[in-house]
Scaffold this motif. Structure first.
Motif, mmCIF file in Angstrom:
data_model
loop_
_atom_site.group_PDB
_atom_site.id
_atom_site.type_symbol
_atom_site.label_atom_id
_atom_site.label_comp_id
_atom_site.label_asym_id
_atom_site.label_seq_id
_atom_site.Cartn_x
_atom_site.Cartn_y
_atom_site.Cartn_z
ATOM 1 N N GLU A 1 -25.308 -66.597 -14.114
ATOM 2 C CA GLU A 1 -26.335 -65.624 -13.755
ATOM 3 C C GLU A 1 -26.360 -65.331 -12.259
ATOM 4 O OE1 GLU A 1 -30.479 -66.979 -13.924
ATOM 5 O OE2 GLU A 1 -29.709 -68.980 -14.408
ATOM 6 N N HIS A 2 -25.752 -66.205 -11.448
ATOM 7 C CA HIS A 2 -25.730 -66.026 -10.001
ATOM 8 C C HIS A 2 -24.309 -65.744 -9.519
ATOM 9 C CE1 HIS A 2 -29.865 -67.310 -9.826
ATOM 10 N NE2 HIS A 2 -29.572 -68.477 -10.364
ATOM 11 N N LYS A 3 -24.195 -64.911 -8.483
ATOM 12 C CA LYS A 3 -22.883 -64.643 -7.896
ATOM 13 C C LYS A 3 -22.322 -65.881 -7.211
ATOM 14 C CE LYS A 3 -23.547 -59.688 -7.121
ATOM 15 N NZ LYS A 3 -23.599 -58.607 -6.095
ATOM 16 N N LEU A 4 -23.209 -66.687 -6.652
ATOM 17 C CA LEU A 4 -22.815 -67.929 -5.984
ATOM 18 C C LEU A 4 -23.622 -69.084 -6.548
ATOM 19 C CD1 LEU A 4 -22.659 -66.805 -2.230
ATOM 20 C CD2 LEU A 4 -20.728 -67.124 -3.791
ATOM 21 N N ILE A 5 -23.018 -70.249 -6.539
ATOM 22 C CA ILE A 5 -23.721 -71.464 -6.917
ATOM 23 C C ILE A 5 -23.882 -72.316 -5.665
ATOM 24 C CG2 ILE A 5 -23.545 -73.633 -8.199
ATOM 25 C CD1 ILE A 5 -22.191 -72.110 -10.436
ATOM 26 N N TYR A 6 -25.132 -72.454 -5.242
ATOM 27 C CA TYR A 6 -25.415 -73.328 -4.100
ATOM 28 C C TYR A 6 -25.574 -74.741 -4.631
ATOM 29 C CZ TYR A 6 -25.805 -69.767 -0.524
ATOM 30 O OH TYR A 6 -25.506 -68.776 0.385
ATOM 31 N N ALA A 7 -24.770 -75.660 -4.087
ATOM 32 C CA ALA A 7 -24.694 -76.992 -4.668
ATOM 33 C C ALA A 7 -24.441 -78.055 -3.610
ATOM 34 C CB ALA A 7 -23.578 -77.037 -5.715
ATOM 35 N N LEU A 8 -24.922 -79.260 -3.873
ATOM 36 C CA LEU A 8 -24.600 -80.413 -3.034
ATOM 37 C C LEU A 8 -23.164 -80.822 -3.317
ATOM 38 C CD1 LEU A 8 -27.802 -82.635 -3.423
ATOM 39 C CD2 LEU A 8 -27.397 -80.698 -1.876
ATOM 40 N N VAL A 9 -22.417 -81.139 -2.244
ATOM 41 C CA VAL A 9 -20.996 -81.468 -2.419
ATOM 42 C C VAL A 9 -20.613 -82.823 -1.825
ATOM 43 C CG1 VAL A 9 -20.309 -79.047 -2.545
ATOM 44 C CG2 VAL A 9 -20.325 -80.217 -0.317
ATOM 45 N N GLY A 10 -21.505 -83.459 -1.086
ATOM 46 C CA GLY A 10 -21.162 -84.752 -0.508
ATOM 47 C C GLY A 10 -22.314 -85.339 0.288
ATOM 48 N N LEU A 11 -22.122 -86.576 0.731
ATOM 49 C CA LEU A 11 -23.179 -87.283 1.466
ATOM 50 C C LEU A 11 -22.555 -88.324 2.389
ATOM 51 C CD1 LEU A 11 -26.551 -88.661 0.233
ATOM 52 C CD2 LEU A 11 -24.883 -90.286 1.131
ATOM 53 N N PHE A 12 -23.115 -88.438 3.585
ATOM 54 C CA PHE A 12 -22.738 -89.497 4.526
ATOM 55 C C PHE A 12 -23.939 -90.382 4.803
ATOM 56 C CE2 PHE A 12 -19.068 -87.305 7.095
ATOM 57 C CZ PHE A 12 -18.230 -87.446 6.005
ATOM 58 N N VAL A 13 -23.724 -91.679 4.729
ATOM 59 C CA VAL A 13 -24.679 -92.644 5.262
ATOM 60 C C VAL A 13 -24.169 -93.008 6.650
ATOM 61 C CG1 VAL A 13 -25.763 -94.900 5.003
ATOM 62 C CG2 VAL A 13 -25.261 -93.509 2.973
ATOM 63 N N VAL A 14 -24.967 -92.745 7.653
ATOM 64 C CA VAL A 14 -24.521 -92.854 9.035
ATOM 65 C C VAL A 14 -24.246 -94.304 9.430
ATOM 66 C CG1 VAL A 14 -25.204 -92.462 11.450
ATOM 67 C CG2 VAL A 14 -25.760 -90.758 9.687
ATOM 68 N N ALA A 15 -23.104 -94.482 10.088
ATOM 69 C CA ALA A 15 -22.783 -95.775 10.711
ATOM 70 C C ALA A 15 -23.133 -95.717 12.192
ATOM 71 C CB ALA A 15 -21.310 -96.122 10.526
ATOM 72 N N ASP A 16 -22.657 -94.660 12.875
ATOM 73 C CA ASP A 16 -22.980 -94.467 14.292
ATOM 74 C C ASP A 16 -22.703 -93.025 14.681
ATOM 75 O OD1 ASP A 16 -20.178 -94.210 15.485
ATOM 76 O OD2 ASP A 16 -20.028 -96.160 14.500
ATOM 77 N N VAL A 17 -23.195 -92.650 15.851
ATOM 78 C CA VAL A 17 -23.004 -91.316 16.406
ATOM 79 C C VAL A 17 -22.455 -91.480 17.815
ATOM 80 C CG1 VAL A 17 -24.077 -89.115 16.987
ATOM 81 C CG2 VAL A 17 -24.965 -90.456 15.071
ATOM 82 N N ALA A 18 -21.374 -90.748 18.131
ATOM 83 C CA ALA A 18 -20.746 -90.867 19.439
ATOM 84 C C ALA A 18 -20.575 -89.503 20.078
ATOM 85 C CB ALA A 18 -19.379 -91.548 19.310
ATOM 86 N N SER A 19 -20.711 -89.456 21.389
ATOM 87 C CA SER A 19 -20.355 -88.253 22.131
ATOM 88 C C SER A 19 -18.842 -88.079 22.077
ATOM 89 C CB SER A 19 -20.806 -88.378 23.588
ATOM 90 O OG SER A 19 -20.190 -87.385 24.391
ATOM 91 N N VAL A 20 -18.374 -86.823 22.024
ATOM 92 C CA VAL A 20 -16.927 -86.600 21.993
ATOM 93 C C VAL A 20 -16.258 -87.151 23.245
ATOM 94 C CG1 VAL A 20 -17.009 -84.597 20.468
ATOM 95 C CG2 VAL A 20 -17.199 -84.264 22.954
ATOM 96 N N THR A 21 -16.998 -87.252 24.334
ATOM 97 C CA THR A 21 -16.432 -87.775 25.576
ATOM 98 C C THR A 21 -16.159 -89.274 25.497
ATOM 99 O OG1 THR A 21 -18.639 -88.128 26.529
ATOM 100 C CG2 THR A 21 -17.592 -85.997 26.936
#
Length: 245
Positions: free
Chosen positions: A125-145
């Motif tokens: 019925e919809h042209k697009l299907i909006y759907a969940l495709v994955g999940l991350f449980v965060v370990a850490d966050v780092a600056s690219v530098t």
């Protein structure tokens, strides 16, 4: 705990195409393109040839032609691919000063939920299907530098030879993070836009956007009740796979 909903994948705005999904919710993960002329560290450019095997397998299963039926834009094969998130390396990058500001302050155990707009190959019925495709449980966050050269291959934001100083890379925990083995439809066309279905919104406990709006968002919405969402997700029975396709 914080939990954020992030849109990913090729679409009409970025790539002029939508990746396919079938009636059993099997899908192909196809990232957005990089800008033409983007410089990369030697040997680290990623291309759309990498997703062709998965697309051809999908087409073979459904007796479809990738170009004639699914209208895959062959021009993408001449673009570098912005492989982000990278479900194999379990990383996600963003601009920590703007769109990814909420991610920049995430800590161990916080959650990033990925969704996309997929084009069904079956009657729908919809042209697009909006759907969940994955999940991350965060370990850490780092600056690219602060990402060492030996780890540049792990994410699109550090594969490039030039990057914003505000960019960040989120690294996820293995075993509990990954691409879903099948997507979970959550959206419908309502009020002139794609939105999370009311029954899903109620089951999650709500989002930080008006009436579940998910068609496009400069600021990714947050889950009002992350624990309630995770309980709902557990009942969906999907597996998390550390593989892009």
């Amino acid at each position: 705990m914080k939990a954020i909903l992030v849109r990913i994948g090729v679409d009409q705005a970025y790539g002029a195409w939508n990746a396919p999904v079938d009636a059993e919710h099997r899908f192909v993960y196809v990232p957005i393109p990089e800008k033409r002329g983007t410089p990369f560290h030697p040997g680290l450019e990623r291309g759309y040839g990498e997703v062709l095997p998965a697309l051809h397998r999908f087409c073979g299963t459904h007796n479809r032609d990738l170009y004639d039926d699914l209208r895959f834009p062959a021009d993408l094969l001449h673009h570098p691919m912005h492989l982000d998130p990278d479900f194999e390396c379990l990383t996600y990058g963003d601009d920590g000063g703007r769109r990814g500001a909420r991610m920049a302050t995430m800590a161990d155990g916080d959650v990033i939920v990925f969704y996309g707009g997929l084009r069904p190959v079956h009657a729908c019925e919809h042209k697009l299907i909006y759907a969940l495709v994955g999940l991350f449980v965060v370990a850490d966050v780092a600056s690219v530098t602060h990402v060492p050269a030996r780890r540049w291959h792990e994410n699109a934001h550090v594969r490039k030879a030039t990057r914003r100083a505000s960019d960040i890379v989120v690294r996820a925990k293995p075993d509990v993070s990954g691409r879903f083995d099948r997507c979970i439809p959550i959206g419908e066309w309502r009020g002139g836009a794609y939105r999370v279905r009311p029954d899903v919104l109620r089951a999650w406990g709500g989002l930080s956007v008006k009436d579940g709006y998910i068609q496009r968002s400069a600021v990714p919405p947050t889950f009002s009740e992350p624990i309630r969402f995770l309980s709902w997700l557990e009942r969906q029975g999907v597996q998390r796979i550390a593989r892009n396709n």
